[in-house]
Scaffold this motif. Structure first.
Motif, PDB file in Angstrom:
ATOM      1  N   THR A 159       0.847  -1.193   0.000  1.00  0.00           N
ATOM      2  CA  THR A 159       0.000   0.000   0.000  1.00  0.00           C
ATOM      3  C   THR A 159       0.883   1.243   0.000  1.00  0.00           C
ATOM      4  O   THR A 159       1.933   1.257   0.628  1.00  0.00           O
ATOM      5  N   VAL A 160       0.411   2.284  -0.664  1.00  0.00           N
ATOM      6  CA  VAL A 160       1.054   3.591  -0.602  1.00  0.00           C
ATOM      7  C   VAL A 160       0.010   4.576  -0.093  1.00  0.00           C
ATOM      8  O   VAL A 160      -1.057   4.717  -0.682  1.00  0.00           O
ATOM      9  N   ALA A 161       0.327   5.235   1.021  1.00  0.00           N
ATOM     10  CA  ALA A 161      -0.562   6.247   1.579  1.00  0.00           C
ATOM     11  C   ALA A 161      -0.007   7.623   1.227  1.00  0.00           C
ATOM     12  O   ALA A 161       1.150   7.927   1.494  1.00  0.00           O
ATOM     13  N   PHE A 162      -0.825   8.448   0.633  1.00  0.00           N
ATOM     14  CA  PHE A 162      -0.394   9.770   0.191  1.00  0.00           C
ATOM     15  C   PHE A 162      -0.281  10.721   1.374  1.00  0.00           C
ATOM     16  O   PHE A 162      -0.911  10.515   2.417  1.00  0.00           O
ATOM     17  N   PRO A 163       0.514  11.782   1.234  1.00  0.00           N
ATOM     18  CA  PRO A 163       0.659  12.763   2.323  1.00  0.00           C
ATOM     19  C   PRO A 163      -0.688  13.354   2.729  1.00  0.00           C
ATOM     20  O   PRO A 163      -1.539  13.636   1.894  1.00  0.00           O
ATOM     21  N   GLY A 164      -0.842  13.521   4.031  1.00  0.00           N
ATOM     22  CA  GLY A 164      -2.061  14.110   4.561  1.00  0.00           C
ATOM     23  C   GLY A 164      -3.175  13.124   4.847  1.00  0.00           C
ATOM     24  O   GLY A 164      -4.233  13.516   5.324  1.00  0.00           O
ATOM     25  N   THR A 165      -2.984  11.847   4.570  1.00  0.00           N
ATOM     26  CA  THR A 165      -4.017  10.850   4.882  1.00  0.00           C
ATOM     27  C   THR A 165      -3.785  10.305   6.291  1.00  0.00           C
ATOM     28  O   THR A 165      -2.812  10.647   6.954  1.00  0.00           O
ATOM     29  N   LEU A 166      -4.673   9.443   6.734  1.00  0.00           N
ATOM     30  CA  LEU A 166      -4.589   8.918   8.097  1.00  0.00           C
ATOM     31  C   LEU A 166      -3.342   8.061   8.335  1.00  0.00           C
ATOM     32  O   LEU A 166      -2.850   7.988   9.454  1.00  0.00           O
ATOM     33  N   LEU A 167      -2.841   7.398   7.315  1.00  0.00           N
ATOM     34  CA  LEU A 167      -1.716   6.487   7.494  1.00  0.00           C
ATOM     35  C   LEU A 167      -0.357   7.137   7.265  1.00  0.00           C
ATOM     36  O   LEU A 167       0.674   6.489   7.419  1.00  0.00           O
ATOM     37  N   SER A 168      -0.319   8.393   6.864  1.00  0.00           N
ATOM     38  CA  SER A 168       0.959   9.056   6.592  1.00  0.00           C
ATOM     39  C   SER A 168       1.023  10.378   7.343  1.00  0.00           C
ATOM     40  O   SER A 168       0.084  10.781   8.019  1.00  0.00           O
ATOM     41  N   THR A 169       2.148  11.065   7.182  1.00  0.00           N
ATOM     42  CA  THR A 169       2.302  12.391   7.776  1.00  0.00           C
ATOM     43  C   THR A 169       1.843  13.424   6.756  1.00  0.00           C
ATOM     44  O   THR A 169       1.637  13.102   5.584  1.00  0.00           O
ATOM     45  N   PRO A 170       1.711  14.688   7.159  1.00  0.00           N
ATOM     46  CA  PRO A 170       1.288  15.711   6.193  1.00  0.00           C
ATOM     47  C   PRO A 170       2.288  15.965   5.068  1.00  0.00           C
ATOM     48  O   PRO A 170       1.920  16.494   4.029  1.00  0.00           O
ATOM     49  N   SER A 171       3.546  15.565   5.260  1.00  0.00           N
ATOM     50  CA  SER A 171       4.552  15.881   4.232  1.00  0.00           C
ATOM     51  C   SER A 171       5.324  14.673   3.721  1.00  0.00           C
ATOM     52  O   SER A 171       6.362  14.832   3.078  1.00  0.00           O
ATOM     53  N   HIS A 172       4.853  13.452   3.988  1.00  0.00           N
ATOM     54  CA  HIS A 172       5.560  12.255   3.530  1.00  0.00           C
ATOM     55  C   HIS A 172       4.586  11.203   3.015  1.00  0.00           C
ATOM     56  O   HIS A 172       3.447  11.136   3.454  1.00  0.00           O
ATOM     57  N   TYR A 173       5.083  10.384   2.102  1.00  0.00           N
ATOM     58  CA  TYR A 173       4.358   9.184   1.696  1.00  0.00           C
ATOM     59  C   TYR A 173       4.634   8.092   2.727  1.00  0.00           C
ATOM     60  O   TYR A 173       5.727   8.002   3.268  1.00  0.00           O
ATOM     61  N   ALA A 174       3.667   7.260   2.985  1.00  0.00           N
ATOM     62  CA  ALA A 174       3.867   6.067   3.805  1.00  0.00           C
ATOM     63  C   ALA A 174       3.727   4.866   2.881  1.00  0.00           C
ATOM     64  O   ALA A 174       2.691   4.664   2.244  1.00  0.00           O
ATOM     65  N   VAL A 175       4.809   4.116   2.762  1.00  0.00           N
ATOM     66  CA  VAL A 175       4.821   2.943   1.893  1.00  0.00           C
ATOM     67  C   VAL A 175       4.850   1.708   2.788  1.00  0.00           C
ATOM     68  O   VAL A 175       5.728   1.569   3.643  1.00  0.00           O
ATOM     69  N   PHE A 176       3.905   0.830   2.592  1.00  0.00           N
ATOM     70  CA  PHE A 176       3.822  -0.407   3.361  1.00  0.00           C
ATOM     71  C   PHE A 176       4.280  -1.554   2.481  1.00  0.00           C
ATOM     72  O   PHE A 176       3.711  -1.814   1.419  1.00  0.00           O
ATOM     73  N   LEU A 177       5.314  -2.250   2.941  1.00  0.00           N
ATOM     74  CA  LEU A 177       5.936  -3.326   2.176  1.00  0.00           C
ATOM     75  C   LEU A 177       5.625  -4.663   2.830  1.00  0.00           C
ATOM     76  O   LEU A 177       5.461  -4.756   4.045  1.00  0.00           O
ATOM     77  N   HIS A 178       5.584  -5.706   2.026  1.00  0.00           N
ATOM     78  CA  HIS A 178       5.477  -7.064   2.566  1.00  0.00           C
ATOM     79  C   HIS A 178       6.530  -7.920   1.886  1.00  0.00           C
ATOM     80  O   HIS A 178       7.035  -7.596   0.811  1.00  0.00           O
ATOM     81  N   GLY A 179       6.873  -9.037   2.529  1.00  0.00           N
ATOM     82  CA  GLY A 179       7.931  -9.908   2.032  1.00  0.00           C
ATOM     83  C   GLY A 179       7.472 -10.795   0.896  1.00  0.00           C
ATOM     84  O   GLY A 179       6.312 -10.788   0.484  1.00  0.00           O
ATOM     85  N   ASP A 180       8.424 -11.601   0.407  1.00  0.00           N
ATOM     86  CA  ASP A 180       8.116 -12.479  -0.719  1.00  0.00           C
ATOM     87  C   ASP A 180       8.066 -13.953  -0.327  1.00  0.00           C
ATOM     88  O   ASP A 180       7.788 -14.803  -1.163  1.00  0.00           O
ATOM     89  N   THR A 181       8.316 -14.285   0.927  1.00  0.00           N
ATOM     90  CA  THR A 181       8.173 -15.669   1.378  1.00  0.00           C
ATOM     91  C   THR A 181       6.788 -15.834   2.016  1.00  0.00           C
ATOM     92  O   THR A 181       6.156 -14.845   2.374  1.00  0.00           O
TER      93      THR A 181
END
Length: 120
Positions: free
Chosen positions: A3-25
């Protein structure tokens, strides 16, 4: 990337993207890792380790929904559920018998006391 959360949304800060990563195993595919990314330079700002309880929760989610183990694990859970129901039912039956017996004893004692005194 999960998931990528854009700046200013609930999952990120007002000035940063929040990128949620998961593994491959299969194990790490259930574990999400949050990363803050600068929107201008695309540089990783911060990545903090996940708390132990979040790791436990994310790893137990597939067990709850039956994603691990397939049919054998579902059969095992069904058998454990049946054992739990039998224990619950036997406890209720014992409790009911105890209360029925306890209610009957004072009535018998009162009847015996009145007959011993010469009552009806």
């Amino acid at each position: 990337v999960a998931t990528v959360a854009f700046p200013g949304t609930l999952l990120s800060t007002p000035s940063h993207y929040a990128v949620f990563l998961h593994g491959d195993t299969p194990l790490t595919a259930k574990l999400l890792k949050a990363t803050l990314v600068d929107p201008v330079s695309a540089a990783v700002i911060e990545t903090k380790p996940r708390p132990w309880y979040a790791t436990a929760l994310l790893l137990s989610q597939p067990l709850h929904f039956g994603d691990y183990g397939g049919l054998p694990l579902k059969i095992l859970w069904a058998l454990l559920d049946l054992v739990t129901l039998v224990v619950l039912w036997s406890g209720l039956v014992l409790w009911w018998r105890k209360h029925r017996h306890a209610a009957a004893v004072p009535a018998n004692v009162a009847h015996a006391a009145t007959t011993a005194r010469g009552g009806a």
